[in-house]
Design an enzyme around this catalytic site. Structure first.
Site: not given
Length: 685
Positions: A31, A170, A173, A266
């Protein structure tokens, strides 16, 4: 200089399905606070990564449909064809430098509230969404699943049209629909998409197969999977279901991008984790697939990188934060300039940008986020505009960065430091528990200026106002920093904290200087960043009885933005620190502190031998005012006299380094009119 042959393996090309990466340096999706709202900034930032030698450069998560949007957090968007041009711009900038461009397609399901689209979130089961919103997802039926698969295909085709070489599926997370289908605590379906692991993997398999059929002739299809949720038996683990998922799908994707979940694990900070901390969870993946594997772990050492490849742990060295701290890390290894790498310090200031919904920033790299807005390049800076000299007083974060950047511009620079070492506040902070890697921000600059014949550093050189003028420098920057205040003025107590005679009051500066509190210690946190929490840890670790008081609901509250608040509070609780949240420090007497509930106003007293006030810092700007006064009295003055960094207004170390860099960039340049950076304005329909 030439590349050390030990690192040749890092520059080998690697095949990923139908495409080939030029080397093993892989900027994983991350991000950046730019996304669909600031696409020019995003494209230029990613393009500079490619210029810096990253063989693969990915987007952040790209929302694939209006039923999955995270407003006001700013991510990429690929809802329909109108989003293609913005993303194509990034591909063009990345391809110019010979790198591959990847896109992380994301459907966030019950990880998004859809506050902009106002669509009801969807997921494998009906659940309250993950965010603190009064919103609940509905369970997807078979028609929804069919539509969901089409969303991915449509987004993949748009990705191909935009020019992407790698298309992601994806599941990581703890924030995407595909991940939610995999986990037992979110998926309680009784049909072929729930129950057994094989059933829970079904949708991801279908989406992978759909995506490969749609674009696999020319685009590599990657999967990003969290192989361990760090929840023990309550979630996916790398020695059970996390591993089994990889075994089930082993050679179906063209690349495995593996990590741990959630994001706070992470991208854990250096305060709590070391370089390579994910290796124990992901090291099995290459043993069960023939496809290339990428992983992350805040890698900055090229020797570690080589070891991971040679040991068969990874094919690609993945990086988010290290690629932010130094977009030219690969080039510097390739050119034999290891000592010039700006190593990530693991502070997660970069992460805060996403939570605060603003463009990316970095403590180590002050140009991050300014590549398009201000035209700043991490390795290039305009030559000086005149044969002038600069005196920088103070070698804290602002001062040492100003001297460093001015030196690169070619100015003759004198850096005067009153103390016996450089770094100021940043150096002192780096000696606190867990923050040793923060010293990298100082060490990098200290080394760089040591190699510059035009920059002279003088330690133990406290200057008076007259001595400043005696230098006869053309420009003077005062970077004397700030000091923590002992009066208690802050966000809560705007007129300070009443204190009786005899109460022992200390500041963070006192603790960092090695002074020892007496009796029970009360730490009052009206700052909310890391300082009060880390002082509580330090003092409790030294055997003191510590009570932590804050007007907010938890300790070190602002560190929610760096994703370490939970770890900080857990550590303090486990160490036996008493936490008094939602209380103000109303007053101090000789041997007790009076606490006041922020809601009811009720008070109670607790024993206090020493009060440590973490409230505000005051600019140490006396020298600036003394020099200015001499000018008012008729003394010959430099062409410019400026305060920079904490001497002007206290902030983060990142803000101070940015201030020093900006000073150096703007010195001698024409002052801009109006807004000093470019803006991206929405086109009117």
């Amino acid at each position: 200089m030439t590349r050390d042959p030990r690192y040749d393996i890092l520059f080998e090309p690697v095949r990923i399905g139908p495409v080939t990466a030029p080397n093993r340096f892989y900027q994983v999706p991350h991000c950046n606070g730019m996304g669909h709202q600031y696409p020019s900034s995003m494209a230029e930032m990613r393009g500079i990564k490619a210029e810096g030698g990253w063989g693969v450069v990915n987007t952040e998560e790209a929302e694939i449909h209006h039923t999955s949007e995270l407003s006001g957090v700013i991510e990429a968007r690929l809802w329909d064809d109108s989003d293609i041009p913005a993303l194509a711009r990034m591909c063009e900038r990345v391809h110019v430098h010979g790198a591959l461009a990847g896109i992380e397609l994301a459907h966030l399901g019950m990880g998004a509230a859809n506050n902009y689209s106002r669509e009801v979130p969807i997921g494998p089961s009906a659940r309250p969404i993950d965010l603190l919103e009064p919103v609940q997802s509905r369970a997807m039926d078979k028609a929804d699943i069919k539509a969901f698969r089409k969303m991915h295909v449509d987004a993949a085709l748009r990705s191909k049209k935009a020019g992407f070489d790698i298309v992601y599926v994806y599941a990581g997370h703890d924030m995407t629909t595909l991940m939610h289908f995999l986990t037992r605590d979110r998926n309680d379906r009784m049909d072929e998409y729930g129950g057994s692991l094989e059933n829970r993997v079904r949708l991801m398999r279908e989406v992978l197969e759909d995506t490969k059929e749609a674009v696999g002739d020319s685009c590599a299809v990657a999967i990003r999977l969290a192989v361990d949720e760090m929840k023990g038996e309550g979630g996916l683990t790398s020695n059970a279901e996390g591993r089994e998922i990889v075994e089930m799908l082993a050679d179906l994707p063209d690349l495995w991008d593996v990590n741990v979940s959630g994001w706070e694990n992470d991208s854990a900070t250096s305060r709590f984790t070391d370089e390579g901390y994910q290796n124990e969870y992901i090291s099995f993946v290459k043993s069960v697939t023939t496809k290339p594997v990428v992983g992350v772990g805040r890698f900055t050492s090229p020797d570690t990188m080589v070891s991971l490849v040679k040991k068969g742990v990874l094919d690609f060295i993945g990086a988010a934060r290290p690629s932010i701290a130094d977009p030219f890390l690969p080039k510097k290894i390739e050119e034999g300039r290891i000592e010039d790498i700006r190593e990530c310090i693991g502070c997660n200031i970069c992460v805060t940008a996403d939570f605060l919904c603003v463009p990316l920033r970095c403590t180590q790299n002050p140009t991050m986020g300014e590549e398009w807005r201000r035209g700043w390049h991490p390795e290039k800076i305009a030559r000086k505009s005149s044969e002038e000299t600069v005196l920088v007083v103070g070698s804290g974060p602002a001062g040492i960065e100003a001297a460093h950047a001015l030196g690169k511009r070619g100015y003759e620079v004198t850096l005067a430091e009153a103390g016996s070492e450089v770094g100021g506040h940043a150096t002192r902070v780096s000696r606190l528990p867990g923050l040793a890697q923060w010293k990298r921000a100082v060490d990098y600059r200290d080394y760089q200026i040591s190699q510059m014949p035009n920059v002279s550093l003088y330690l133990e050189s406290r200057l008076s106002a007259r001595e400043v003028l005696e230098f006869e420098a053309d420009h003077v920057a005062i970077a004397t920093g700030s000091r923590w205040a002992a009066h208690g003025i802050g966000r809560t107590n705007r007129q300070g904290i009443p204190s009786a005679d005899g109460m022992r009051i200390m500041t963070p500066d006192d603790i960092m200087a090695g002074k020892t509190p007496e009796g029970p210690v009360v730490i009052f946190d009206d700052d909310y960043y890391f300082m009060a929490g880390i002082l509580a840890e330090k003092l409790r670790g030294n055997g003191h009885d510590v009570t932590y008081v804050t007007p907010l609901a938890d300790v070190s509250h602002w560190t929610h933005n760096t994703m370490e608040q939970e770890r900080i509070q857990t550590r303090l609780m486990e160490m036996g620190v008493t936490i008094k949240a939602l209380h103000n420090l109303a007053s101090l007497s000789a041997d007790y502190a009076r606490l006041e509930c922020v809601y009811t106003g009720k008070t109670h007293d607790i024993a206090c031998g020493t009060a440590v006030l973490v409230t505000m810092r005051e600019a140490d700007d006396a020298l600036y005012h003394e020099v200015a006064k001499l000018g008012e009295e008729g003394a010959a003055m430099p062409k410019t006299l400026m305060r920079i960094g904490d001497c002007l207004a206290s902030g983060t170390i990142a803000a101070s380094i940015y201030a020093g860099h900006r000073y150096a960039r703007e010195l001698g340049e024409p002052a801009p009119e109006g807004t000093p950076f470019r803006r991206e304005l929405p086109a009117l329909a």
